[in-house]
Each structure stands twice: as structure tokens, then as C-alpha cells.
Design a protein around this motif. Sequence first.
Motif, PDB file in Angstrom:
ATOM      1  N   LEU A   1       0.805  -1.218   0.000  1.00 12.80           N
ATOM      2  CA  LEU A   1       0.000   0.000   0.000  1.00 12.80           C
ATOM      3  C   LEU A   1       0.842   1.274   0.000  1.00 12.80           C
ATOM      4  N   GLY A   2       1.980   1.259   0.632  1.00  9.24           N
ATOM      5  CA  GLY A   2       2.856   2.432   0.607  1.00  9.24           C
ATOM      6  C   GLY A   2       3.348   2.726  -0.798  1.00  9.24           C
ATOM      7  N   ARG A   3       3.773   1.679  -1.495  1.00  9.70           N
ATOM      8  CA  ARG A   3       4.224   1.853  -2.880  1.00  9.70           C
ATOM      9  C   ARG A   3       3.069   2.276  -3.779  1.00  9.70           C
ATOM     10  N   ALA A   4       1.910   1.693  -3.560  1.00  6.49           N
ATOM     11  CA  ALA A   4       0.735   2.070  -4.355  1.00  6.49           C
ATOM     12  C   ALA A   4       0.409   3.541  -4.128  1.00  6.49           C
ATOM     13  N   ARG A   5       0.421   3.966  -2.875  1.00  6.49           N
ATOM     14  CA  ARG A   5       0.118   5.369  -2.550  1.00  6.49           C
ATOM     15  C   ARG A   5       1.112   6.304  -3.211  1.00  6.49           C
ATOM     16  N   GLU A   6       2.388   5.974  -3.148  1.00 10.79           N
ATOM     17  CA  GLU A   6       3.409   6.832  -3.772  1.00 10.79           C
ATOM     18  C   GLU A   6       3.190   6.946  -5.278  1.00 10.79           C
ATOM     19  N   ALA A   7       2.978   5.804  -5.928  1.00 12.33           N
ATOM     20  CA  ALA A   7       2.792   5.806  -7.381  1.00 12.33           C
ATOM     21  C   ALA A   7       1.529   6.562  -7.773  1.00 12.33           C
ATOM     22  N   LEU A   8       0.451   6.338  -7.044  1.00 17.84           N
ATOM     23  CA  LEU A   8      -0.821   6.988  -7.376  1.00 17.84           C
ATOM     24  C   LEU A   8      -0.800   8.477  -7.069  1.00 17.84           C
ATOM     25  N   THR A   9      -0.130   8.860  -5.997  1.00 21.72           N
ATOM     26  CA  THR A   9       0.000  10.283  -5.690  1.00 21.72           C
ATOM     27  C   THR A   9       0.735  10.993  -6.820  1.00 21.72           C
ATOM     28  N   ALA A  10       1.800  10.380  -7.314  1.00 25.72           N
ATOM     29  CA  ALA A  10       2.550  10.970  -8.430  1.00 25.72           C
ATOM     30  C   ALA A  10       1.674  11.081  -9.674  1.00 25.72           C
ATOM     31  N   LEU A  11       0.880  10.052  -9.951  1.00 24.29           N
ATOM     32  CA  LEU A  11       0.003  10.085 -11.123  1.00 24.29           C
ATOM     33  C   LEU A  11      -1.046  11.190 -11.003  1.00 24.29           C
ATOM     34  N   VAL A  12      -1.645  11.325  -9.826  1.00 24.58           N
ATOM     35  CA  VAL A  12      -2.677  12.343  -9.616  1.00 24.58           C
ATOM     36  C   VAL A  12      -2.074  13.748  -9.675  1.00 24.58           C
ATOM     37  N   GLU A  13      -0.864  13.893  -9.155  1.00 23.59           N
ATOM     38  CA  GLU A  13      -0.212  15.209  -9.229  1.00 23.59           C
ATOM     39  C   GLU A  13       0.074  15.584 -10.683  1.00 23.59           C
TER      40      GLU A  13
ATOM     41  N   GLY B   1      -7.725   6.754  -3.426  1.00 20.28           N
ATOM     42  CA  GLY B   1      -8.681   6.753  -2.325  1.00 20.28           C
ATOM     43  C   GLY B   1      -8.868   5.367  -1.730  1.00 20.28           C
ATOM     44  N   ARG B   2      -8.982   4.371  -2.589  1.00 23.81           N
ATOM     45  CA  ARG B   2      -9.153   2.987  -2.108  1.00 23.81           C
ATOM     46  C   ARG B   2      -7.903   2.519  -1.361  1.00 23.81           C
ATOM     47  N   THR B   3      -6.739   2.926  -1.852  1.00 23.80           N
ATOM     48  CA  THR B   3      -5.485   2.554  -1.194  1.00 23.80           C
ATOM     49  C   THR B   3      -5.426   3.162   0.201  1.00 23.80           C
ATOM     50  N   LEU B   4      -5.764   4.436   0.299  1.00 18.42           N
ATOM     51  CA  LEU B   4      -5.766   5.098   1.600  1.00 18.42           C
ATOM     52  C   LEU B   4      -6.800   4.472   2.535  1.00 18.42           C
ATOM     53  N   GLU B   5      -7.962   4.161   1.988  1.00 21.29           N
ATOM     54  CA  GLU B   5      -9.003   3.508   2.792  1.00 21.29           C
ATOM     55  C   GLU B   5      -8.491   2.172   3.328  1.00 21.29           C
ATOM     56  N   ARG B   6      -7.899   1.395   2.455  1.00 20.48           N
ATOM     57  CA  ARG B   6      -7.400   0.069   2.833  1.00 20.48           C
ATOM     58  C   ARG B   6      -6.285   0.172   3.872  1.00 20.48           C
TER      59      ARG B   6
ATOM     60  N   GLY C   1      -6.302   2.212   6.248  1.00 24.33           N
ATOM     61  CA  GLY C   1      -6.873   2.737   7.478  1.00 24.33           C
ATOM     62  C   GLY C   1      -6.838   4.253   7.569  1.00 24.33           C
ATOM     63  N   ARG C   2      -6.749   4.912   6.427  1.00 22.20           N
ATOM     64  CA  ARG C   2      -6.672   6.374   6.385  1.00 22.20           C
ATOM     65  C   ARG C   2      -7.910   6.934   5.681  1.00 22.20           C
ATOM     66  N   ALA C   3      -9.074   6.597   6.222  1.00 14.27           N
ATOM     67  CA  ALA C   3     -10.349   6.927   5.585  1.00 14.27           C
ATOM     68  C   ALA C   3     -10.550   8.430   5.411  1.00 14.27           C
ATOM     69  N   ARG C   4     -10.147   9.230   6.393  1.00 12.58           N
ATOM     70  CA  ARG C   4     -10.318  10.689   6.272  1.00 12.58           C
ATOM     71  C   ARG C   4      -9.527  11.242   5.088  1.00 12.58           C
ATOM     72  N   GLU C   5      -8.349  10.697   4.832  1.00  9.11           N
ATOM     73  CA  GLU C   5      -7.554  11.123   3.679  1.00  9.11           C
ATOM     74  C   GLU C   5      -8.134  10.565   2.382  1.00  9.11           C
ATOM     75  N   ALA C   6      -8.755   9.412   2.460  1.00  9.86           N
ATOM     76  CA  ALA C   6      -9.305   8.751   1.277  1.00  9.86           C
ATOM     77  C   ALA C   6     -10.531   9.470   0.729  1.00  9.86           C
ATOM     78  N   LEU C   7     -11.384   9.947   1.628  1.00  9.94           N
ATOM     79  CA  LEU C   7     -12.683  10.468   1.223  1.00  9.94           C
ATOM     80  C   LEU C   7     -12.623  11.584   0.180  1.00  9.94           C
ATOM     81  N   PRO C   8     -11.757  12.591   0.305  1.00  6.63           N
ATOM     82  CA  PRO C   8     -11.731  13.635  -0.737  1.00  6.63           C
ATOM     83  C   PRO C   8     -11.377  13.084  -2.126  1.00  6.63           C
ATOM     84  N   HIS C   9     -10.476  12.107  -2.172  1.00  9.81           N
ATOM     85  CA  HIS C   9     -10.110  11.516  -3.469  1.00  9.81           C
ATOM     86  C   HIS C   9     -11.275  10.720  -4.054  1.00  9.81           C
ATOM     87  N   LEU C  10     -11.949   9.983  -3.201  1.00 10.09           N
ATOM     88  CA  LEU C  10     -13.096   9.205  -3.665  1.00 10.09           C
ATOM     89  C   LEU C  10     -14.224  10.120  -4.140  1.00 10.09           C
ATOM     90  N   ARG C  11     -14.470  11.177  -3.407  1.00 10.42           N
ATOM     91  CA  ARG C  11     -15.514  12.131  -3.812  1.00 10.42           C
ATOM     92  C   ARG C  11     -15.175  12.789  -5.146  1.00 10.42           C
TER      93      ARG C  11
END
Length: 126
Positions: free
Chosen positions: A54-66, A79-84, A86-96
Motif C-alpha cells: 500500500l505504501g508503494r501504491a500510494r506513492e505511485a498513485l499520488t505521483a500520477l494524480v499530481e 482513495g481505495r489505497t488510503l481507505e485500505r 486505514g486512512r479513511a479521512r484522507e481517502a474520502l476527498p479523493h473518492l468524492r
Amino acid sequence: MSTHVDRYRFAERLLAQRDALGALRLLEPLLHEHGDDHGVQLLAARAYYHSAQLGRAREALTALVERDPSDHYARFLLGRTLERAGRAREALPHLRMAAAMAPQPDYSDSVARVTRSLGEAGSEAG
């Protein structure tokens, strides 16, 4: 594999067959040679997610979104990566945002699920 395209396509098939680690093994040289390619990065991020890296996924996806804030799928998967993780508050804005950009059932279902979980967590704290 004879070409980069063949390697990429085979990695896609492995991921579809739920062999995320096998897909990552095939993608590793492509990431070194074509690390800026959006498709290669997104496929690797999906493989990281499905192999619970999940850490690697978050890094790669953050770079893609930026790089491309309009990529609704990368934002959804972030968002799903952050949710998985356990970082639901951070996930929600991306999912929305993903749900607003592309009204797909998976996106809106994820928003509802995370919103519910945050509401339940808030009610337990109070």
C-alpha cells in the motif's frame, strides 16, 4: 518477452489472473526504462495495491494524480489505497472527486462506504 508491449500486455493478463507479484516482476524493467509512462505507472500501482504494497501504491498513485489531476481512476485507486491502509479521512476527498468526475457505481459505493465508516467512528468517539 520480445518487446516492451508484449511484456506490458502479459503483465496486464497476470494482474487480471490475480498474480500481482508476477505482474510486478514483468513491469520492473519497464519501470526502469519507461518510468514516466502513465500506463506503466498505473499498471504498477494497481499491482502494488493488489499485492498489499500500500505504501508503494500510494506513492505511485499520488505521483500520477499530481501529474494529471483529471485522472479519475488514479484518484479513485488512491482513495481505495488510503481507505485500505486505514486512512479513511484522507481517502474520502479523493473518492468524492473521482465520483464527481466520473459517475461510476464503484466510485459512489466507495464514497458511501467511507462516509458511513467515518460517521460510525465519529459516533463511537462521542
